[in-house]
Design an enzyme around this catalytic site. Structure first.
Site, short mmCIF file in Angstrom:
data_model
loop_
_atom_site.label_atom_id
_atom_site.label_comp_id
_atom_site.label_asym_id
_atom_site.label_seq_id
_atom_site.Cartn_x
_atom_site.Cartn_y
_atom_site.Cartn_z
N VAL A 15 0.90 -1.13 0.02
CA VAL A 15 -0.03 -0.02 -0.04
C VAL A 15 0.87 1.44 -0.04
CG1 VAL A 15 -1.78 1.05 1.12
CG2 VAL A 15 -1.80 -1.22 1.32
N LYS A 207 -12.59 -5.70 10.64
CA LYS A 207 -13.57 -4.69 9.95
C LYS A 207 -14.69 -4.36 10.32
CE LYS A 207 -10.40 -5.47 5.67
NZ LYS A 207 -10.14 -6.44 4.80
N1 NAI Z 1 -2.59 -5.01 1.07
C1 NAI Z 1 -3.86 -4.87 1.08
O1 NAI Z 1 -4.55 -4.81 0.21
C2 NAI Z 1 -4.35 -3.69 2.07
C3 NAI Z 1 -3.89 -3.70 3.41
N2 NAI Z 1 -4.35 -2.58 4.33
C4 NAI Z 1 -3.58 -2.49 5.56
O2 NAI Z 1 -2.58 -1.61 5.07
C5 NAI Z 1 -1.43 -1.90 6.04
C6 NAI Z 1 -0.17 -2.03 5.09
O3 NAI Z 1 -0.54 -3.37 4.42
P1 NAI Z 1 0.63 -3.72 3.12
O4 NAI Z 1 0.93 -2.65 2.51
O5 NAI Z 1 -0.33 -4.76 2.49
O6 NAI Z 1 1.93 -4.50 4.12
P2 NAI Z 1 3.16 -4.81 3.83
O7 NAI Z 1 3.46 -5.74 4.62
O8 NAI Z 1 3.39 -4.97 2.26
O9 NAI Z 1 4.00 -3.43 3.96
C7 NAI Z 1 4.27 -3.06 5.59
C8 NAI Z 1 5.47 -1.95 5.44
O10 NAI Z 1 5.63 -1.71 6.73
C9 NAI Z 1 7.02 -1.87 7.00
N3 NAI Z 1 7.10 -2.05 8.49
C10 NAI Z 1 6.50 -3.29 9.17
N4 NAI Z 1 7.32 -3.18 10.32
C11 NAI Z 1 7.86 -2.08 10.49
C12 NAI Z 1 8.62 -1.41 11.76
N5 NAI Z 1 8.55 -2.01 12.86
N6 NAI Z 1 9.23 -0.43 11.44
C13 NAI Z 1 9.23 0.40 10.11
N7 NAI Z 1 8.46 -0.20 8.99
C14 NAI Z 1 8.03 -1.41 9.21
C15 NAI Z 1 7.61 -2.73 6.38
O11 NAI Z 1 9.01 -2.72 5.90
C16 NAI Z 1 6.89 -2.50 4.83
O12 NAI Z 1 7.29 -1.54 3.99
C17 NAI Z 1 -1.91 -3.13 7.00
O13 NAI Z 1 -2.17 -2.44 8.17
C18 NAI Z 1 -2.73 -3.83 6.33
O14 NAI Z 1 -3.65 -4.36 6.90
C19 NAI Z 1 -5.49 -2.42 4.31
C20 NAI Z 1 -6.36 -2.61 3.14
C21 NAI Z 1 -5.72 -3.39 1.94
N1 LIG Z 2 -5.97 -8.79 3.56
C1 LIG Z 2 -7.03 -8.00 3.41
C2 LIG Z 2 -6.59 -6.61 2.76
C3 LIG Z 2 -7.50 -5.51 2.67
O1 LIG Z 2 -8.08 -5.21 3.59
C4 LIG Z 2 -7.93 -8.52 2.45
O2 LIG Z 2 -7.66 -9.47 1.76
O3 LIG Z 2 -9.25 -8.20 2.26
#
Ligand code: NAI
Ligand SMILES: N[C@@H](CC=O)C(=O)O
Length: 439
Positions: A15, A207
């Site tokens: 994201v 959610k």
């Molecule tokens: N991927 C999706 O389709 C969706 C994700 N979300 C939410 O968005 C958020 C991010 O999701 P993604 O981008 O998929 O996750 P991801 O795992 O791809 O990215 C997470 C990022 O956070 C960084 N990170 C993790 N722990 C850290 C720390 N302690 N210090 C510094 N950086 C740190 C990682 O290095 C990475 O860049 C989550 O809360 C997820 O639930 C919400 C809706 C949809």
């Molecule tokens: N892991 C979640 C990401 C969005 O909230 C999903 O699959 O819907």
């Protein structure tokens, strides 16, 4: 033109990287729409050296999320890390403590700390926006928090996890295995860092807990949700559902009942001719039933980098356009301090249709015994069929499939418990609830 809105982004994964890419590539259009430039000035992630296909030149890199939240010269802290505890939680608190606006996609954080964070934001006069936290790109938070004001809501339900819907769809349509579909959902960036949160139903529960609060004005009650994931759903269930005119979806449902608010997440059979049954792949759908508007159904991309970043960007744009000192919409739709205690309706009192699949020994009297146990518990049957499953197993097994009319969960549990004592059952019974749209 007004000064730029300065953004700090913590988390540059699926994201975060999409968000940076979009803001950078649409800088001019955004400045015109928002009346001021939107500029990412600070970032942090775990790995500084990773190639994310984004340009981080001229953006200050911070050693960690809390450091960024405390020290960066920013107006908005964007949290895209994930997790209810740890760095995400600490950094959001640090940002709010400074009076910074916060945008987050983190449903786990809001499900467990949302009320407390909303109280801090409201005290500080800061915005805490989280459109991306529920159903990815669908603007359901704004709909519930703002557009439906004045409506009395009776039920909110839907497909809120893209990963699970993607898995169920591909299993049904392409006959792929559960494990292969999950791997693909991970590769596409849909799944949580720990995909157990998706397939065990926790992500949908997080959610749902947020939507319940927006809909009914209660304190968030994420631990009071009846929870079943999709790991038990087999291709046999999916096919049996189709034969009966249903499709299986993982639904989150919150509804007012006479005894309290019922919140549940479980695999659900929905009629094949309902709109929700046609919602395939990573697409999500949220239905809201209310007294003035009637039924509102919102369908759209539920996960993935761009879909989610679109909602995050919308939240940032709202902040860019907001006037300093202006009256704020309460974070959770109602002032955080005025949220009501949560009154839970017990799952045993849930009333609805049930699909029950039993594998039984091929013995005389089994079919009659199953029908009797149902009748003893006042369960009225819509259908009951018996099939030979000898082609699936060398032993002499039969499958009995029952569909009930609306009945109490408690009665179904008692009937199934009674059947378990009879000695003819092979393995565990499969029980799937049926949800029908409002007539
Ligand atoms: N991927 C999706 O389709 C969706 C994700 N979300 C939410 O968005 C958020 C991010 O999701 P993604 O981008 O998929 O996750 P991801 O795992 O791809 O990215 C997470 C990022 O956070 C960084 N990170 C993790 N722990 C850290 C720390 N302690 N210090 C510094 N950086 C740190 C990682 O290095 C990475 O860049 C989550 O809360 C997820 O639930 C919400 C809706 C949809
Ligand atoms: N892991 C979640 C990401 C969005 O909230 C999903 O699959 O819907």
């Amino acid at each position: 033109m007004a000064d730029a809105l300065k953004i700090g982004v913590a988390g540059l994964g699926t994201v975060g990287a999409s968000l940076v890419r979009i803001i950078q590539s649409r800088a001019n259009e955004l400045a015109v729409t928002c009346g001021r430039p939107i500029k990412i000035v600070a970032v942090t992630a775990r790995d500084r050296t990773k190639d994310r296909g984004i340009d981080l030149t001229d953006i200050e890199w911070f050693g960690g999320p809390v450091d960024l939240a405390q020290k960066a010269d920013i107006d908005v802290f964007v949290e895209l890390i994930g997790g209810s505890e740890g760095a995400a939680n600490a950094a959001v608190r640090a940002a709010l403590a400074r009076g910074l606006h916060v945008v987050t996609a983190n449903k786990a954080l809001l499900a467990y700390h949302g009320v407390e964070l909303a109280e801090i934001a409201e005290e500080k006069g800061a915005l805490l926006n989280f459109e991306a936290a529920v159903a990815g790109g669908i603007p359901v938070i704004k709909a519930l928090r703002e557009s439906l004001t004045g409506n009395t809501i009776s039920r909110v339900y839907g497909i809120m996890n893209g990963t699970c819907n993607y898995i169920l769809t591909r299993m049904e349509k392409e006959g792929l295995s559960f494990a292969d579909c999950l791997k693909e959902a991970q590769r596409l960036g849909y799944a949580e860092a720990d995909p157990a949160f998706d397939i065990e139903g926790n992500d949908t529960a997080h959610k749902l807990a947020i939507l319940t609060t927006l809909a009914f004005g209660n304190r968030i009650a994420a631990d009071d949700i009846y929870l079943e994931g999709i790991t038990n759903i087999s291709i046999e269930d999916i096919r049996a559902a189709a034969d009966l005119g249903y499709r299986i979806k993982l639904l989150g449902v919150a509804q007012r009942t006479e005894t309290g608010i019922e919140q549940r997440v479980h695999p659900t059979m929905v009629p094949l001719d309902s709109v929700i049954a046609q919602v395939d792949g990573v697409t999500n759908a949220v239905a809201i039933e209310s007294d003035i508007l009637g039924e509102l159904l919102m369908v759209g991309p539920g996960a993935g980098g761009n879909a989610t970043a679109s909602s995050v960007l919308g939240d940032i744009a709202d902040i860019a356009k907001s006037q300093p000192g202006a009256q704020r919409v309460p974070v959770l739709g109602h002032p955080a301090k005025a949220l009501e205690p949560y009154h839970k309706a017990q799952m045993q009192s849930h009333e609805g249709g049930y699909f029950i699949r039993l594998t039984v020994l091929d013995r005389t009297g089994v079919f009659a015994s199953v029908a009797t146990r149902m009748a003893e518990n006042n369960i009225s049957l819509e259908s009951i069929v018996q099939r030979s499953t000898q082609h699936l197993s060398p032993s002499h097994h039969q499958t009995i499939i029952l569909v009930t009319h609306a009945t109490m969960e408690d009665s179904v549990r008692k009937a199934v418990a009674a059947i378990k004592t009879e000695g003819y059952l092979v393995g565990d019974p499969q029980v799937i609830r049926i949800e029908r749209p409002k007539e």
